[in-house]
Design a protein around this motif. Structure first.
Motif, PDB file in Angstrom:
ATOM      1  N   UNK A   1       3.265  -2.514 -11.671  1.00 46.19           N
ATOM      2  CA  UNK A   1       3.307  -1.745 -12.923  1.00 46.19           C
ATOM      3  C   UNK A   1       3.848  -0.349 -12.672  1.00 46.19           C
ATOM      4  N   UNK A   2       4.591   0.184 -13.626  1.00 51.18           N
ATOM      5  CA  UNK A   2       5.029   1.574 -13.458  1.00 51.18           C
ATOM      6  C   UNK A   2       3.795   2.487 -13.408  1.00 51.18           C
ATOM      7  N   UNK A   3       3.815   3.463 -12.534  1.00 59.18           N
ATOM      8  CA  UNK A   3       2.630   4.316 -12.376  1.00 59.18           C
ATOM      9  C   UNK A   3       1.881   3.992 -11.108  1.00 59.18           C
ATOM     10  N   UNK A   4       2.138   2.815 -10.540  1.00 61.89           N
ATOM     11  CA  UNK A   4       1.571   2.527  -9.223  1.00 61.89           C
ATOM     12  C   UNK A   4       2.619   2.957  -8.209  1.00 61.89           C
ATOM     13  N   UNK A   5       2.270   3.961  -7.399  1.00 59.82           N
ATOM     14  CA  UNK A   5       3.263   4.514  -6.474  1.00 59.82           C
ATOM     15  C   UNK A   5       2.700   4.535  -5.057  1.00 59.82           C
ATOM     16  N   UNK A   6       3.564   4.779  -4.098  1.00 60.30           N
ATOM     17  CA  UNK A   6       3.137   4.855  -2.699  1.00 60.30           C
ATOM     18  C   UNK A   6       3.071   6.311  -2.258  1.00 60.30           C
ATOM     19  N   UNK A   7       2.027   6.624  -1.532  1.00 58.00           N
ATOM     20  CA  UNK A   7       1.801   8.012  -1.119  1.00 58.00           C
ATOM     21  C   UNK A   7       2.993   8.560  -0.351  1.00 58.00           C
ATOM     22  N   UNK A   8       3.562   7.733   0.539  1.00 58.62           N
ATOM     23  CA  UNK A   8       4.685   8.218   1.351  1.00 58.62           C
ATOM     24  C   UNK A   8       5.837   8.664   0.462  1.00 58.62           C
TER      25      UNK A   8
ATOM     26  N   UNK B   1      -1.897   7.587 -12.527  1.00 61.49           N
ATOM     27  CA  UNK B   1      -1.222   7.123 -11.315  1.00 61.49           C
ATOM     28  C   UNK B   1      -2.224   6.418 -10.405  1.00 61.49           C
ATOM     29  N   UNK B   2      -1.770   5.326  -9.823  1.00 61.61           N
ATOM     30  CA  UNK B   2      -2.500   4.741  -8.714  1.00 61.61           C
ATOM     31  C   UNK B   2      -1.626   4.995  -7.490  1.00 61.61           C
ATOM     32  N   UNK B   3      -2.148   5.786  -6.554  1.00 57.65           N
ATOM     33  CA  UNK B   3      -1.339   6.112  -5.367  1.00 57.65           C
ATOM     34  C   UNK B   3      -1.843   5.280  -4.200  1.00 57.65           C
ATOM     35  N   UNK B   4      -0.969   4.434  -3.691  1.00 55.88           N
ATOM     36  CA  UNK B   4      -1.365   3.528  -2.627  1.00 55.88           C
ATOM     37  C   UNK B   4      -1.114   4.212  -1.278  1.00 55.88           C
ATOM     38  N   UNK B   5      -2.174   4.342  -0.510  1.00 58.89           N
ATOM     39  CA  UNK B   5      -2.036   5.025   0.792  1.00 58.89           C
ATOM     40  C   UNK B   5      -2.858   4.269   1.821  1.00 58.89           C
ATOM     41  N   UNK B   6      -2.609   2.989   1.936  1.00 59.73           N
ATOM     42  CA  UNK B   6      -3.454   2.235   2.861  1.00 59.73           C
ATOM     43  C   UNK B   6      -2.866   2.142   4.259  1.00 59.73           C
ATOM     44  N   UNK B   7      -1.621   2.466   4.394  1.00 57.60           N
ATOM     45  CA  UNK B   7      -1.042   2.424   5.739  1.00 57.60           C
ATOM     46  C   UNK B   7       0.456   2.188   5.646  1.00 57.60           C
ATOM     47  N   UNK B   8       1.097   2.204   6.814  1.00 60.21           N
ATOM     48  CA  UNK B   8       2.533   1.968   6.800  1.00 60.21           C
ATOM     49  C   UNK B   8       2.968   1.237   8.060  1.00 60.21           C
ATOM     50  N   UNK B   9       4.111   0.593   7.963  1.00 61.46           N
ATOM     51  CA  UNK B   9       4.595  -0.154   9.122  1.00 61.46           C
ATOM     52  C   UNK B   9       6.040   0.228   9.407  1.00 61.46           C
ATOM     53  N   UNK B  10       6.495  -0.207  10.561  1.00 68.46           N
ATOM     54  CA  UNK B  10       7.867   0.111  10.941  1.00 68.46           C
ATOM     55  C   UNK B  10       8.839  -0.808  10.193  1.00 68.46           C
ATOM     56  N   UNK B  11      10.025  -0.286  10.024  1.00 63.43           N
ATOM     57  CA  UNK B  11      11.054  -1.056   9.336  1.00 63.43           C
ATOM     58  C   UNK B  11      12.256  -1.099  10.284  1.00 63.43           C
ATOM     59  N   UNK B  12      12.593  -2.340  10.717  1.00 66.67           N
ATOM     60  CA  UNK B  12      13.683  -2.430  11.686  1.00 66.67           C
ATOM     61  C   UNK B  12      14.939  -3.038  11.096  1.00 66.67           C
ATOM     62  N   UNK B  13      14.996  -2.998   9.760  1.00 65.39           N
ATOM     63  CA  UNK B  13      16.141  -3.655   9.115  1.00 65.39           C
ATOM     64  C   UNK B  13      17.460  -2.951   9.445  1.00 65.39           C
ATOM     65  N   UNK B  14      17.376  -1.718   9.996  1.00 61.27           N
ATOM     66  CA  UNK B  14      18.607  -0.985  10.315  1.00 61.27           C
ATOM     67  C   UNK B  14      19.210  -1.407  11.656  1.00 61.27           C
ATOM     68  N   UNK B  15      18.440  -2.171  12.425  1.00 59.51           N
ATOM     69  CA  UNK B  15      18.935  -2.550  13.765  1.00 59.51           C
ATOM     70  C   UNK B  15      19.672  -3.875  13.690  1.00 59.51           C
TER      71      UNK B  15
END
Ligand SMILES: Cc1cc2nc3c(=O)[nH]c(=O)nc-3n(C[C@H](O)[C@H](O)[C@H](O)COP(=O)(O)OP(=O)(O)OC[C@H]3O[C@@H](n4cnc5c(N)ncnc54)[C@H](O)[C@@H]3O)c2cc1C
Ligand code: SF4
Ligand code: SF4
Lengths: 150, 376, 603
Positions: free
Chosen positions: C385-392, C511-525
């Motif tokens: 839903x719009x309004x649910x965002x990620x803290x990062x 706003x619901x700000x989701x800040x539960x954690x983050x992971x690496x993204x290797x799609x650039x390699x």
């Protein structure tokens, strides 16, 4: 679903484990994320382990069944199911696995409820517990890795 | 005069260094004609451990365990003076709590008492009356029992420290002090009086022996029982009041005669005075409150540049510490002024000519020397 | 002479009939007074091996000897006392920060072996072990200063209306006073991932030599001003005087010195051999690990280029950490030093496709420090839903200067530093903020001080709250539905929250700000390289040189270590600095005994 003997039920359950195994093998062949293929291959391997355990039960050795209470963290209960897709990440893979085990568990609970034979009911309950154990494995991993900061 | 002639006329005698009397390790190189001493040269150094130099190379807190060693029978004056000097130079003196001031006064009187009991026994012990020292040493031991209880050690107390003292007064201390120490001393004093001051042996050997002329008092800087035995009421506790002495009720004890007898008599009176002072102190001892100020980290404590001289009345006389700080974590210079240098070296050497060999020990005891204080 | 005087001495005979003074010859030994200073005892478990006892002992009677394996906060050493030297002053007892050392009231011990009189209390068994009586540390007497010089903070009321830095910083006098509390045990050095020379720079601050302090600091940290403001300070958690008091304010002291100088280059006395002349290194990711690699290689003569996707270097310390904790000028100062060292900085450049392969060909080595850029999903219904965002995303947008808006009411899901930052930023954007966290407050990975600060600013924290779903309300806002959790024990790790079924709470928010954690993204390699270096969770494993499974590719920072903080990223960078030199044959291979994170010095 109608079963006439314990033998039949176990064959059904063994078939389910094989289905799960095949499904994980299939996904493993499709995911792109590095290392995730290995994760799914491991999951498939685990299903083979479950199958072997059921075969043991069929041969009369009940010791393979989970003893005591199995904890249900209920993490997957309120999470949205995901469809496997090639760009899946680790979080999605865990979600998918948790949900699959949940479904298998629910199936056996239903079957236990539907049967009037107390012996069969016990067996279904035992199988449900087995699946719950598998789910707990993934939920624990989810709780440790994905929800580490929550 | 040839050497042979000299030898014929004069016998040279080494007196000490194994505790000549009970003064501690020092020696007197004496020359005799007959049984009369013609000259005496004091030799010290047997206890030299370079305390002052050690302290110039140690952090303040690390000097603290050193100073007690500067006078074995009466270590606490040293502990108090080091603390007082550094407190003054660092400004910590304003924070020393009330209770600490009282405990410090108590400790100083206890240590005077212990030292005077020892010396009083020594007075007669050095004349061969071994029984009396047995009593006074035992009484001293009772004081040491209380020291042990209060400070954790019998001899080297290491108790009076910057900011106050190291531990609180134990529960029931005053009662034990009264019954185990003060009452016992008071009960014994008449017996001791009888055995010392009424004894014709002591009187014969002490009256008129070792007389210090009054003119020397200022010239040499004589203090303590030696000066008070000349009739001069000189006492640091009154003249330069410190700690809680101004609040205590006592008179400076004096007598005349300026001989060994007079000095022993002063000590005997001051034992009683100390007993009384300790009672006064314990009666007024605060029951509440801290016993030490909040201290900065002693491992890194630095003190601004400055210098001071602080003094206190030891049983032997005026003890002083001259301390210079330079802003670092060590003392730039510390000089310990003990009465023993005056009494045990300068005065003794002046008194020796004409003294009978048998009186040398009693004379030395009556001057109450503490050799480590000379060679600090 | 009267007859009385002649007879007086004989009166002594009377005493023969009184009770003897002497103590009768009793079996056993007269016990020492309750606080007697006798033979030492030590509680081996409580002792942290800080060596402060040995430090204070003016007789040098104490040797610190290895007894146990070192762990964080415990050197594994224990004091061994030489009674040929000891003077029983008990300063060692009074200074002991852990309170483990004491003296028994036993004082008699006979042995014909002189060497017996050196023993390690609490380790070598003695009859007086566990003695009840003897000299003990006493509350009223403290020879170390257990009270920290307090740090000024902006008033919470004022804070939420500004982006100004919350922490005021020490004055010179305060810093010197705080620095003087250090007992220089060095336990902190082992606990600091980068093994900064902490007691050394604290001593320099104490002595008023800030230039020396700064130089010591830059020995192995090229972003110390950042660390001085936001470091997770593992050092402080093991500080020996923190065991029974406030730990040294190590972070604030570092902050004090680093803030004193504007032009770092003119103060730093860098003296290292330019061994990397003619060699090229590419660094991907401008976070703390990449910056560390770039700086320490550049001053050694390497030609270093750093590639950063965002418009500014700093990584999460730039796009993540809010400016009221780490202001821009502080970061710019540190980047300026990097430029001064000759590092080529390419911003707004996301490395993609085959670029990595090309870089490998064109450089002697490549370092990857691309961090954790992909937030974990909430996984619950209504997440899209719009309004649910990620803290990062929110923090990054705010930090790079985009317009951000959160409405009047915000719920932040999560309990780490990112969650707290999102909450405090939302407060400053004018919202009422609630944090919903699945576990208990004690379980929150966020820094305690951060949690306190957030609460002071009016952030409400609901612990044991499990998000169930997000729904859209009729008036276009969001209904955040959560259920209470009970904590159930786990045979693997901390207790886990479990939903208590049948209860639902609703919270209407913008706003619901989701800040539960983050992971690496290797799609650039390139995928074949990614396959070689990363695992399913996104982690990259490196060897003792910081090198990945692919030759010539080094990595560090959040995607390698499991502590995911700036100082660990810096430590990883230091490891790679040495590892790259070893890989290129400039330094010899690492000896078994050398620590994995090198202790390096540039002076
Ligand atoms: C909100 C928040 C608050 C934090 N608070 C603290 C704190 O108080 N204390 C603390 O110690 N730590 C804190 N951290 C963690 C700390 O910032 C990180 O541990 C640290 O920054 C990790 O450094 P890194 O070197 O791994 O790279 P990161 O800082 O993660 O930076 C990676 C960089 O690589 C860039 N990048 C990624 N992919 C590419 C590509 N393909 N091409 C080019 N560039 C790319 C990114 O844009 C980013 O700038 C916080 C983190 C966040 C997010
Ligand atoms: S000071 Fe105390 S904690 Fe530190 S090493 Fe000595 S005994 Fe152990
Ligand atoms: S008691 Fe004093 S001399 Fe003995 S080890 Fe402890 S500090 Fe050193």
């Amino acid at each position: 679903m109608q079963f006439d003997s314990i033998e039949e039920i176990l064959d059904f359950a063994i078939g389910k484990e094989m289905e799960a195994h095949d499904m994980y093998m299939d996904i493993a062949g499709k995911v792109k994320r590095p290392g995730l293929e290995k994760t799914f291959l491991e999951l498939a391997q685990m299903e083979l382990g479950h199958k072997a355990r059921l075969e043991q039960v069929k041969a009369g050795d009940l010791s393979g069944f989970a003893a005591g209470e199995v904890q249900n963290l209920k993490i997957s209960d309120h999470l949205v199911d995901v469809k496997p897709h090639p760009n899946m990440d680790y979080q999605e893979a865990l979600l998918f696995a948790m949900k699959a085990e949940q479904r298998a568990h629910d199936l056996y609970v239903d079957l236990a409820r539907a049967t009037s034979d107390p012996g069969l009911r016990e067996l279904f309950k035992g199988l449900a517990k087995e699946e719950l154990k598998h789910k707990l494995f993934f939920e624990t991993e989810y709780d440790d890795v994905i929800l580490e900061g929550n | 005069m040839t050497t042979t002639e000299t030898l014929r006329r004069r016998v040279q005698l080494w007196f000490g260094p194994q505790h000549p009397g009970i003064t501690g390790n020092m020696s007197v190189q004496a020359w005799l004609e007959g049984d009369t001493l013609t000259q005496g040269i004091t030799h010290v150094g047997y206890l030299h451990r370079a305390f002052e130099k050690l302290m110039e190379r140690r952090k303040f807190i690390q000097s603290f365990p050193i100073v007690c060693r500067i006078c074995v029978p009466e270590p606490d004056t040293n502990e108090y003076l080091l603390a007082a000097a550094l407190e003054e130079l660092s400004g910590l003196d304003r924070e020393v709590p009330e209770k600490a001031l009282w405990i410090r006064t108590l400790v100083l009187e206890m240590s005077r008492l212990a030292a005077m009991l020892q010396v009083l026994g020594g007075h007669v012990g050095s004349m061969g009356l071994g029984v009396v020292p047995n009593w006074t040493y035992t009484l001293r031991d009772y004081v040491l029992d209380r020291f042990e209880e209060l400070t954790g050690a019998r001899v080297y107390h290491m108790y009076t420290v910057f900011g106050g003292v190291r531990r609180d007064l134990p529960e029931g201390f005053a009662e034990r002090m009264e019954t185990e120490v003060l009452a016992k001393i008071e009960a014994k004093l008449p017996v001791i009086d009888n055995a010392i001051f009424d004894s014709s042996v002591f009187r014969k050997r002490a009256i008129g022996v070792g007389v210090v002329p009054e003119e020397w008092a200022d010239e040499m800087g004589i203090s303590g029982p030696v000066v008070r035995a000349m009739g001069i009421p000189r006492d640091t506790r009154k003249d330069f009041p410190y700690l809680k002495y101004p609040e205590l009720d006592f008179e400076v004890v004096t007598t005349t005669g300026s001989d060994i007898y007079a000095r022993a008599w002063i000590r005997r009176q001051e034992i009683a005075q100390s007993v009384d002072l300790i009672r006064q102190i314990l009666r007024r001892m605060p029951t509440e409150g801290p016993y030490c100020a909040k201290l900065p980290n002693m491992l890194t404590w630095t003190i601004p540049p400055g210098q001071t001289y602080v003094r206190a009345e030891a049983s032997r006389g005026e003890m002083g510490y001259y301390v210079v700080t330079d802003g670092s974590d060590k003392m730039r210079r510390v000089h310990v002024r003990g009465p023993s240098y005056v009494h045990g070296v300068s005065l003794l050497e002046r008194l020796i000519p004409g003294t009978n060999i048998a009186d040398l020990s009693p004379l030395m005891v009556s001057l109450q020397t503490c050799p480590p204080e000379i060679e600090r | 002479m009267s007859l009385k005087n002649t007879l007086a001495p004989f009166s002594a005979w009377m005493q023969a009939f009184s009770k003897p003074f002497t103590v009768p010859d009793e079996p056993g030994v007269r016990p020492g007074a309750p606080r007697y200073r006798g033979w030492h005892i030590n509680d081996r478990e409580t002792c942290i091996g800080c060596g402060t006892c040995a430090e204070i002992c003016q007789n040098v009677a104490i040797d610190m000897v290895p007894v146990d394996e070192p762990t964080k906060g415990d050197s594994g050493l224990r004091p061994k006392v030489d009674y040929g030297r000891c003077c029983w002053c008990a300063l060692c007892v009074d200074v002991c920060p852990s309170g483990s050392l004491a003296m028994s009231n036993e004082y008699v011990w006979v042995d014909h072996d002189g060497d017996a009189f050196r023993y390690t209390p609490g380790v070598d068994e003695k009859p007086w072990d566990g003695a009840e009586l003897g000299w003990r540390k006493d509350e009223g007497f403290d020879i170390v200063d257990h009270e920290r010089v307090p740090m000024g903070h902006l008033d919470p009321e004022e804070r939420i209306h500004t982006w100004a830095e919350v922490v005021v910083g020490y004055t010179e006098e305060e810093a010197r006073r705080e620095a003087a509390r250090c007992v220089e045990c060095g336990l902190c050095v082992a606990a600091c991932p980068a093994h900064m020379h902490i007691p050394d720079y604290i001593a320099a601050i104490r002595d008023g030599d800030d230039v020396r302090a700064l130089n010591v600091i830059y020995d192995n940290n090229s972003m110390p001003e950042m660390c001085g403001k936001v470091c997770t300070r593992r050092c402080e958690s093991v500080c020996s005087i923190g065991v029974n008091g406030d730990p040294l304010a190590i972070r604030w002291l570092k902050r004090y010195v680093t803030e004193r100088f504007d032009d770092l280059k003119s103060v730093l006395d860098v003296d290292v051999e330019r061994v990397g002349e003619g060699r090229k290194i590419a660094v991907i990711g401008g976070g703390p690990s990449g910056i560390t690699v770039a700086y320490y290689l550049a001053i050694r003569g390497f030609e270093v280029t750093i590639h950063e996707a965002l418009p500014q270097l700093g990584g999460a310390t730039f796009f993540g950490i809010p400016k009221y904790r780490f202001p821009m000028p502080s970061l710019e100062k540190q980047i300026k030093l990097l430029e001064d060292a000759g590092v080529k900085i390419v911003t707004n450049h996301r490395v993609e496709g085959d670029e990595l392969r090309r870089m490998l060909e064109e450089n002697d080595a490549v370092f990857i420090g691309t961090g954790l850029m992909k937030p974990y999903r909430l996984g619950a219904e209504g997440e899209d839903l719009p309004g649910v965002v990620y803290a990062l995303d929110l923090l990054r947008d705010k930090n790079i200067g985009r317009e951000v808006e959160v409405g009047e009411r915000v719920v932040v899901v999560g309990g780490g530093n990112v969650a707290i930052d999102a909450a405090r930023v939302s407060r400053r954007l004018g919202a009422e903020v609630t944090i919903a966290y699945r576990r208990r407050i004690v379980d929150m990975p966020a820094d305690d001080e951060e949690i306190e600060d957030a609460e002071a600013e009016g952030v409400e924290i609901i612990p044991q709250a499990i998000p169930l779903r997000v729904e859209r309300t009729d008036d276009g806002r969001l209904d955040f539905v959560w259920g209470p959790a009970e904590m159930v024990p786990s045979d693997r790790g901390r207790p886990r929250p479990k939903l208590i079924e049948g209860v639902e709470h609703h919270m209407v928010v913008d706003r619901v700000i989701v800040a539960i954690g983050q992971s690496a993204d290797h799609s650039w390699m390139p995928p074949d390289i990614a396959e070689k270096v990363a695992d399913a969770k996104g982690w990259i494993t490196v060897d003792h040189n910081g090198m990945t499974g692919h030759r010539g590719i080094f990595a560090g920072g959040d995607l390698v270590n499991d502590t995911a903080d700036a100082i660990s990223a810096i430590a990883d960078g230091l490891r790679a600095v040495e590892g790259i030199q070893r890989f290129l044959g400039i330094l010899p291979e690492r000896e078994e005994t050398e620590p994995e994170i090198p202790v390096i010095t540039v002076r």
